[in-house]
Every structure is written in structure tokens, then in C-alpha cells.
Design an enzyme around this catalytic site. Structure first.
Site, PDB file in Angstrom:
ATOM      1  CD  GLU A 133      54.058  55.429  44.049  1.00  0.00           C
ATOM      2  OE1 GLU A 133      53.925  56.039  42.977  1.00  0.00           O
ATOM      3  OE2 GLU A 133      54.204  55.973  45.155  1.00  0.00           O
ATOM      4  NE  ARG A 184      54.987  60.956  27.669  1.00  0.00           N
ATOM      5  CZ  ARG A 184      55.279  60.957  28.945  1.00  0.00           C
ATOM      6  NH1 ARG A 184      56.301  61.639  29.373  1.00  0.00           N
ATOM      7  NH2 ARG A 184      54.543  60.282  29.800  1.00  0.00           N
TER       8      ARG A 184
HETATM    9  P1  AMP Z   1      59.094  53.354  34.436  1.00  0.00           P
HETATM   10  O1  AMP Z   1      58.322  52.138  34.031  1.00  0.00           O
HETATM   11  O2  AMP Z   1      58.990  53.647  35.908  1.00  0.00           O
HETATM   12  O3  AMP Z   1      60.532  53.318  33.964  1.00  0.00           O
HETATM   13  O4  AMP Z   1      58.387  54.597  33.761  1.00  0.00           O
HETATM   14  C1  AMP Z   1      58.633  54.904  32.460  1.00  0.00           C
HETATM   15  C2  AMP Z   1      57.449  55.514  31.765  1.00  0.00           C
HETATM   16  O5  AMP Z   1      56.722  56.433  32.597  1.00  0.00           O
HETATM   17  C3  AMP Z   1      57.939  56.285  30.578  1.00  0.00           C
HETATM   18  O6  AMP Z   1      57.193  55.835  29.457  1.00  0.00           O
HETATM   19  C4  AMP Z   1      57.710  57.728  30.887  1.00  0.00           C
HETATM   20  O7  AMP Z   1      57.049  58.329  29.823  1.00  0.00           O
HETATM   21  C5  AMP Z   1      56.855  57.780  32.141  1.00  0.00           C
HETATM   22  N1  AMP Z   1      57.461  58.549  33.268  1.00  0.00           N
HETATM   23  C6  AMP Z   1      57.833  58.057  34.479  1.00  0.00           C
HETATM   24  N2  AMP Z   1      58.328  59.011  35.278  1.00  0.00           N
HETATM   25  C7  AMP Z   1      58.294  60.159  34.571  1.00  0.00           C
HETATM   26  C8  AMP Z   1      58.681  61.520  34.845  1.00  0.00           C
HETATM   27  N3  AMP Z   1      59.225  61.893  36.022  1.00  0.00           N
HETATM   28  N4  AMP Z   1      58.514  62.437  33.873  1.00  0.00           N
HETATM   29  C9  AMP Z   1      57.984  62.083  32.672  1.00  0.00           C
HETATM   30  N5  AMP Z   1      57.587  60.831  32.362  1.00  0.00           N
HETATM   31  C10 AMP Z   1      57.726  59.875  33.291  1.00  0.00           C
END
Ligand code: AMP
Length: 170
Positions: free
Chosen positions: A95, A58
Site C-alpha cells: 500500500e 504463515r
Molecule cells: P497480499 O500480498 O495482499 O495477497 O497479502 C498476502 C499476505 O498478507 C499473506 O501472507 C497474509 O498472511 C497477509 N494478509 C493480508 N491481509 C490479511 C488479512 N486480512 N488477514 C490476515 N492476513 C492477511
């Protein structure tokens, strides 16, 4: 225009307990999509950005129009095994287990001024790995932009020494 109206909460996707922030209503509305791209570009217009780095997948959707608007190059950061030439790679914790992302070794170099773009900041694991890739390349990170920040997950702390911009905070 209130961009909040174009983000749809999808409970229990992709697994129970997660509220997925669905950006497809925003993409489906040309005015809202244009507004989001303009709001990302505005604060960096005069910062001499040479490269926009977008994170699969995205981050590509928002990163490419931002690159065109800024007159900058677009560089994809991809999941393992997708880029055909020599890559730099960085692993990060999920996770359960680990994942990794890659960038072409010759995509960035010293003197390049980078804007990193992704749709959403959650725990910050993905972006901090992307930051390490850009740092390894020798390029300079000028700013990191997200459409959405899930502030309660404190992902910002993992990339605290950089200039971060988010359009919508939850
Ligand atoms: P993080 O590495 O935990 O910051 O996760 C970021 C990535 O996971 C991004 O590229 C988002 O597209 C996706 N992501 C994580 N949580 C969500 C959520 N609640 N809704 C949509 N996309 C998410």
C-alpha cells in the site's frame, strides 16, 4: 467439519480498517489443522509434486505438513536477508512502498514440480512475486494453494494463469 468456525476475525489489526483473519484457533484444534492440511493435499496427491514452496511466515505453518504428507521437499520463500546462501529476489508493491522476498538460488530447478502454499490471498502481491521467483528458477508451477481467499480484493487476477485452490472464501 466447518473450518470457518476456526477462523477469528480481528477488526482493526494490524491497523484501522483491516479485518485480520486469525488462523490461530485453527492451529489450536488438531482435528481442524489436520483437516486443512488434508484438504490442501487431496487435489494434488496424484500430480507428482516434487517441491512445496511456502511463503514466510504463515505459509511455513501449512506448507511444511503438506510437504511431509505429499512426500515432497519443502522450500522456504523468506523476507530479505534471512537466507544464508545465494538468493533470487523479487520486489512487489505494498500500500505504501515496496517489499521483497527471496529464495535460495539452488533450491529449485528445471524438472521440479511445485505447489506454492500461503495462508491467505489478499491483493495477490506476495504470491505473484513468489510465482516470479519460482519461474526464474526454471521449475514448473503445478498449483497454488491458500487456506483463505479474500475474494473482494481480487488477488486471484494477478495469478490468473495458474491453477488456484482455496479452502475458505470471504
Ligand atoms: P497480499 O500480498 O495482499 O495477497 O497479502 C498476502 C499476505 O498478507 C499473506 O501472507 C497474509 O498472511 C497477509 N494478509 C493480508 N491481509 C490479511 C488479512 N486480512 N488477514 C490476515 N492476513 C492477511
Amino acid at each position: 467439519m466447518n473450518l470457518n468456525e476456526f477462523i477469528r476475525d480481528v477488526p482493526d489489526f494490524p491497523k484501522p480498517g483491516i479485518i485480520f483473519k486469525d488462523i490461530t484457533p485453527l492451529l489450536n484444534n488438531p482435528q481442524a489443522f489436520t483437516e486443512a492440511v488434508k484438504l490442501i493435499c487431496k487435489p494434488v496427491e496424484k500430480l507428482g509434486i516434487t517441491h512445496v514452496v511456502g511463503i514466510e511466515s504463515r505459509g511455513f505453518i501449512f506448507g511444511t505438513p503438506v510437504a511431509i504428507e505429499l512426500g515432497a521437499s519443502f522450500v522456504p520463500v523468506r523476507k530479505p536477508g534471512k537466507l544464508p546462501c545465494e538468493t533470487l529476489s523479487e520486489s512487489y508493491s505494498l500500500e505504501y512502498g515496496t517489499d521483497s522476498i527471496e529464495i535460495h538460488k539452488d533450491a529449485l530447478g528445471k524438472g521440479d514440480r511445485v505447489l506454492l502454499v500461503d495462508d491467505l490471498l489478499a491483493t495477490g502481491g506476495t504470491m505473484s512475486a513468489a510465482v516470479k521467483l519460482v519461474e526464474k528458477s526454471g521449475a514448473q508451477i503445478i498449483k497454488i494453494a491458500f487456506v483463505i481467499e479474500l475474494a473482494f480484493l481480487k488477488g486471484r487476477e494477478k495469478i490468473a494463469c495458474y491453477d488456484i485452490a482455496t479452502l475458505l472464501t470471504y
